[in-house]
Motif scaffolding. Structure first.
Motif, PDB file in Angstrom:
ATOM      1  N   ALA A 185       0.808  -1.134   0.015  1.00  0.00           N
ATOM      2  CA  ALA A 185      -0.138  -0.118   0.049  1.00  0.00           C
ATOM      3  C   ALA A 185       0.765   1.180  -0.003  1.00  0.00           C
ATOM      4  O   ALA A 185       0.624   2.241  -0.617  1.00  0.00           O
ATOM      5  CB  ALA A 185      -0.850   0.049   1.183  1.00  0.00           C
ATOM      6  N   CYS A 186       1.927   1.327   0.808  1.00  0.00           N
ATOM      7  CA  CYS A 186       2.807   2.535   0.926  1.00  0.00           C
ATOM      8  C   CYS A 186       3.428   2.551  -0.467  1.00  0.00           C
ATOM      9  O   CYS A 186       3.636   3.668  -1.035  1.00  0.00           O
ATOM     10  CB  CYS A 186       3.811   2.377   1.936  1.00  0.00           C
ATOM     11  SG  CYS A 186       3.083   2.448   3.559  1.00  0.00           S
ATOM     12  N   ALA A 187       4.053   1.425  -1.010  1.00  0.00           N
ATOM     13  CA  ALA A 187       4.713   1.574  -2.396  1.00  0.00           C
ATOM     14  C   ALA A 187       3.822   2.184  -3.319  1.00  0.00           C
ATOM     15  O   ALA A 187       4.197   2.903  -4.153  1.00  0.00           O
ATOM     16  CB  ALA A 187       5.391   0.104  -2.687  1.00  0.00           C
ATOM     17  N   GLY A 188       2.508   1.777  -3.404  1.00  0.00           N
ATOM     18  CA  GLY A 188       1.711   2.278  -4.393  1.00  0.00           C
ATOM     19  C   GLY A 188       1.306   3.753  -4.098  1.00  0.00           C
ATOM     20  O   GLY A 188       1.519   4.375  -5.126  1.00  0.00           O
ATOM     21  N   ALA A 189       1.250   3.978  -2.912  1.00  0.00           N
ATOM     22  CA  ALA A 189       0.792   5.603  -2.765  1.00  0.00           C
ATOM     23  C   ALA A 189       1.971   6.512  -2.986  1.00  0.00           C
ATOM     24  O   ALA A 189       1.846   7.569  -3.888  1.00  0.00           O
ATOM     25  CB  ALA A 189       0.670   5.774  -1.117  1.00  0.00           C
ATOM     26  N   LEU A 190       3.365   5.857  -2.927  1.00  0.00           N
ATOM     27  CA  LEU A 190       4.413   6.720  -3.259  1.00  0.00           C
ATOM     28  C   LEU A 190       4.375   6.724  -4.829  1.00  0.00           C
ATOM     29  O   LEU A 190       5.114   7.686  -5.539  1.00  0.00           O
ATOM     30  CB  LEU A 190       5.731   6.223  -2.592  1.00  0.00           C
ATOM     31  CG  LEU A 190       5.807   6.246  -1.064  1.00  0.00           C
ATOM     32  CD1 LEU A 190       6.877   5.551  -0.664  1.00  0.00           C
ATOM     33  CD2 LEU A 190       6.046   7.789  -0.608  1.00  0.00           C
TER      34      LEU A 190
ATOM     35  N   PHE B  17       7.256   8.914  -7.255  1.00  0.00           N
ATOM     36  CA  PHE B  17       8.564   8.421  -7.159  1.00  0.00           C
ATOM     37  C   PHE B  17       8.856   7.212  -7.897  1.00  0.00           C
ATOM     38  O   PHE B  17       8.067   6.648  -8.253  1.00  0.00           O
ATOM     39  CB  PHE B  17       8.274   8.290  -5.686  1.00  0.00           C
ATOM     40  CG  PHE B  17       8.382   9.550  -4.647  1.00  0.00           C
ATOM     41  CD1 PHE B  17       9.555  10.182  -4.605  1.00  0.00           C
ATOM     42  CD2 PHE B  17       7.486   9.936  -3.836  1.00  0.00           C
ATOM     43  CE1 PHE B  17       9.641  11.268  -3.660  1.00  0.00           C
ATOM     44  CE2 PHE B  17       7.191  11.043  -3.246  1.00  0.00           C
ATOM     45  CZ  PHE B  17       8.502  11.766  -2.905  1.00  0.00           C
ATOM     46  N   ARG B  18      10.133   7.194  -7.812  1.00  0.00           N
ATOM     47  CA  ARG B  18      10.660   5.963  -8.468  1.00  0.00           C
ATOM     48  C   ARG B  18      10.752   4.941  -7.566  1.00  0.00           C
ATOM     49  O   ARG B  18      11.669   4.955  -6.760  1.00  0.00           O
ATOM     50  CB  ARG B  18      11.970   6.239  -9.322  1.00  0.00           C
ATOM     51  CG  ARG B  18      11.789   6.919 -10.626  1.00  0.00           C
ATOM     52  CD  ARG B  18      12.978   6.988 -11.380  1.00  0.00           C
ATOM     53  NE  ARG B  18      14.036   8.016 -10.626  1.00  0.00           N
ATOM     54  CZ  ARG B  18      15.171   7.476  -9.979  1.00  0.00           C
ATOM     55  NH1 ARG B  18      15.537   6.208  -9.819  1.00  0.00           N
ATOM     56  NH2 ARG B  18      15.968   8.329  -9.239  1.00  0.00           N
ATOM     57  N   VAL B  19       9.881   3.744  -7.514  1.00  0.00           N
ATOM     58  CA  VAL B  19       9.761   3.123  -5.984  1.00  0.00           C
ATOM     59  C   VAL B  19      10.275   1.487  -6.637  1.00  0.00           C
ATOM     60  O   VAL B  19      10.026   1.097  -7.707  1.00  0.00           O
ATOM     61  CB  VAL B  19       8.330   3.000  -5.767  1.00  0.00           C
ATOM     62  CG1 VAL B  19       8.375   2.108  -4.520  1.00  0.00           C
ATOM     63  CG2 VAL B  19       7.823   4.308  -5.422  1.00  0.00           C
ATOM     64  N   THR B  20      11.016   1.104  -5.759  1.00  0.00           N
ATOM     65  CA  THR B  20      11.538  -0.121  -5.794  1.00  0.00           C
ATOM     66  C   THR B  20      11.228  -1.031  -4.693  1.00  0.00           C
ATOM     67  O   THR B  20      11.400  -0.414  -3.708  1.00  0.00           O
ATOM     68  CB  THR B  20      13.359  -0.268  -5.896  1.00  0.00           C
ATOM     69  OG1 THR B  20      13.517   0.457  -7.186  1.00  0.00           O
ATOM     70  CG2 THR B  20      13.538  -1.849  -6.178  1.00  0.00           C
ATOM     71  N   GLY B  21      10.646  -2.000  -4.718  1.00  0.00           N
ATOM     72  CA  GLY B  21      10.147  -2.722  -3.624  1.00  0.00           C
ATOM     73  C   GLY B  21      11.103  -4.323  -3.448  1.00  0.00           C
ATOM     74  O   GLY B  21      11.527  -4.722  -4.531  1.00  0.00           O
TER      75      GLY B  21
ATOM     76  N   CYS C 233       9.099 -13.423  -4.223  1.00  0.00           N
ATOM     77  CA  CYS C 233       8.767 -12.791  -5.463  1.00  0.00           C
ATOM     78  C   CYS C 233       7.409 -12.016  -5.460  1.00  0.00           C
ATOM     79  O   CYS C 233       6.508 -12.854  -5.391  1.00  0.00           O
ATOM     80  CB  CYS C 233       9.312 -13.487  -6.718  1.00  0.00           C
ATOM     81  SG  CYS C 233       9.228 -12.408  -8.092  1.00  0.00           S
ATOM     82  N   ARG C 234       7.485 -10.654  -5.830  1.00  0.00           N
ATOM     83  CA  ARG C 234       6.134 -10.044  -5.805  1.00  0.00           C
ATOM     84  C   ARG C 234       5.803  -9.484  -7.209  1.00  0.00           C
ATOM     85  O   ARG C 234       6.887  -9.318  -7.901  1.00  0.00           O
ATOM     86  CB  ARG C 234       5.678  -8.988  -4.717  1.00  0.00           C
ATOM     87  CG  ARG C 234       5.752  -9.628  -3.392  1.00  0.00           C
ATOM     88  CD  ARG C 234       4.461 -10.506  -3.132  1.00  0.00           C
ATOM     89  NE  ARG C 234       3.305  -9.823  -3.519  1.00  0.00           N
ATOM     90  CZ  ARG C 234       2.665  -9.128  -2.418  1.00  0.00           C
ATOM     91  NH1 ARG C 234       3.068  -8.886  -1.347  1.00  0.00           N
ATOM     92  NH2 ARG C 234       1.503  -8.364  -2.745  1.00  0.00           N
ATOM     93  N   SER C 235       4.699  -9.236  -7.539  1.00  0.00           N
ATOM     94  CA  SER C 235       4.446  -8.086  -8.671  1.00  0.00           C
ATOM     95  C   SER C 235       3.424  -7.372  -8.563  1.00  0.00           C
ATOM     96  O   SER C 235       2.481  -7.611  -8.172  1.00  0.00           O
ATOM     97  CB  SER C 235       4.016  -9.221 -10.096  1.00  0.00           C
ATOM     98  OG  SER C 235       3.851  -8.572 -11.085  1.00  0.00           O
ATOM     99  N   LEU C 236       3.876  -5.984  -8.464  1.00  0.00           N
ATOM    100  CA  LEU C 236       2.879  -4.901  -8.252  1.00  0.00           C
ATOM    101  C   LEU C 236       3.176  -3.842  -9.552  1.00  0.00           C
ATOM    102  O   LEU C 236       4.043  -3.536 -10.027  1.00  0.00           O
ATOM    103  CB  LEU C 236       3.217  -4.222  -7.038  1.00  0.00           C
ATOM    104  CG  LEU C 236       3.285  -5.101  -5.676  1.00  0.00           C
ATOM    105  CD1 LEU C 236       3.658  -4.385  -4.500  1.00  0.00           C
ATOM    106  CD2 LEU C 236       1.895  -5.567  -5.497  1.00  0.00           C
ATOM    107  N   ALA C 237       1.763  -3.474  -9.949  1.00  0.00           N
ATOM    108  CA  ALA C 237       1.624  -2.326 -10.894  1.00  0.00           C
ATOM    109  C   ALA C 237       2.623  -1.354 -10.472  1.00  0.00           C
ATOM    110  O   ALA C 237       2.134  -0.502  -9.532  1.00  0.00           O
ATOM    111  CB  ALA C 237       0.313  -2.221 -11.212  1.00  0.00           C
ATOM    112  N   GLY C 238       3.450  -0.725 -11.252  1.00  0.00           N
ATOM    113  CA  GLY C 238       4.110   0.518 -11.209  1.00  0.00           C
ATOM    114  C   GLY C 238       5.242   0.321 -10.407  1.00  0.00           C
ATOM    115  O   GLY C 238       5.788   1.540 -10.029  1.00  0.00           O
TER     116      GLY C 238
END
Length: 313
Positions: free
Chosen positions: A151-156, A161-165, A170-175
């Protein structure tokens, strides 16, 4: 039909805050239950509502209990208890997620914009040329991509912001650029200008942010930890701050809480201490999560938010 018995295992103050919301949430679902403070007769209890601050509990005495429902997101204080054989459910609540997103976003923006210089530095110096970069030019790393981290990564990311998680699985999140494994962790910490810690505390993550990781981090990185205090080796962080390898640390969770007045974090010019307020469990909404799991238990349906005991979260 026998009414299920719920045992609330926490301190008196929490009992007073939770009692009415829990009863109201049960009533909303048409559940007639008996809610007790403590458990003088554990053999009668069907569900345990548990706060990690409760006194040591021997869960083996709760021979009827169908589940232990944690009031907090973190389960590290209970998950390894050898007497716990009942299913364990962690707290996942929309208010908890919202609170964490607001905290993380606020402090990332604070450091991104360099607000401390202006809010704290009212010294008569006009710093008009100190213009911050745009969010698209700032790299933010989020360690932990569970409910809160995602949720935090998506909000940023939505702010540009250029967000890396990074996560252990292994996960897959849009953006979001998602990494895992040792190589992924090294890649993330080496390029992130702001690093947010939202990993669960497990044997694999205990002390993860130690001398080794901090030595590989981008020079001047800002560290934000609203996750778990045990993720950080305190002495290693102090050394990295003193040497300038870490530019600032905003910390909300600690190995010992409340943080003792003599702890060096309180007195370090590059540390901001907040008193574990990033994502409080709010009884009014969290009680509905408890009630839903009790409804499921009574109906023979799978519980929500079951903890993987082997993984620790």
């Amino acid at each position: 039909m026998r009414r299920p018995v719920l045992a609330f295992l926490a301190d008196q103050q929490r009992w007073e805050a939770w009692r009415a919301p829990v009863l109201a949430a049960l009533a909303e679902r048409g559940i007639k239950a008996e809610l007790r403070f403590g458990a003088e007769t554990p053999e009668e209890v069907d569900y345990i509502l548990y706060a990690p601050t409760a006194a040591r509990v021997d869960f083996s005495t709760f021979t009827r209990a169908r589940a232990v429902l944690n009031l907090w997101a973190g389960v590290e204080g209970i998950v390894t208890d050898p007497s716990l054989t009942q299913p364990l459910c962690r707290m996942v609540d929309t208010s908890l997620v919202t609170g964490m997103v607001e905290y993380v976003t606020g402090h990332v923006l604070r450091h991104h914009l360099g607000m401390d210089r202006h809010v704290l530095g009212q010294d008569g110096i006009w710093r008009g040329r100190e213009v911050p970069p745009l969010a698209a030019d700032r790299s933010v790393g989020v360690l932990g991509l569970g409910e809160l981290g995602a949720a935090c990564a998506g909000a940023l990311a939505s702010l540009g912001f250029r967000v890396t998680g990074w996560s252990r699985r292994c996960r897959s999140l849009a953006g979001i650029t998602c990494l895992d494994g040792t190589a992924g962790l090294d890649a993330l910490v080496s390029q992130a200008e702001i690093l947010v810690l939202l990993l669960p505390l497990t044997p694999a993550t205990e002390g993860l942010i130690g001398a080794g990781v901090l030595a590989r981090a981008r020079p001047g990185v800002v560290l934000i930890n609203p996750g778990r205090g045990g993720l950080i080796e305190d002495s290693a962080l102090i050394a990295a701050l003193d040497e300038g390898r870490v530019g600032h640390a905003t910390l909300d969770a600690f190995r010992e809480e409340p943080l003792p007045p003599e702890h060096p974090f309180w007195h370090h010019s590059k540390v901001t201490v907040t008193p574990h307020i990033a994502a409080a469990t709010r009884p009014e909404t969290a009680a509905r999560v408890l009630a839903e799991n009790i409804r499921r238990g009574e109906a023979g349906e799978p519980f929500l938010h079951l903890v993987d005991r082997a993984a620790g979260y």
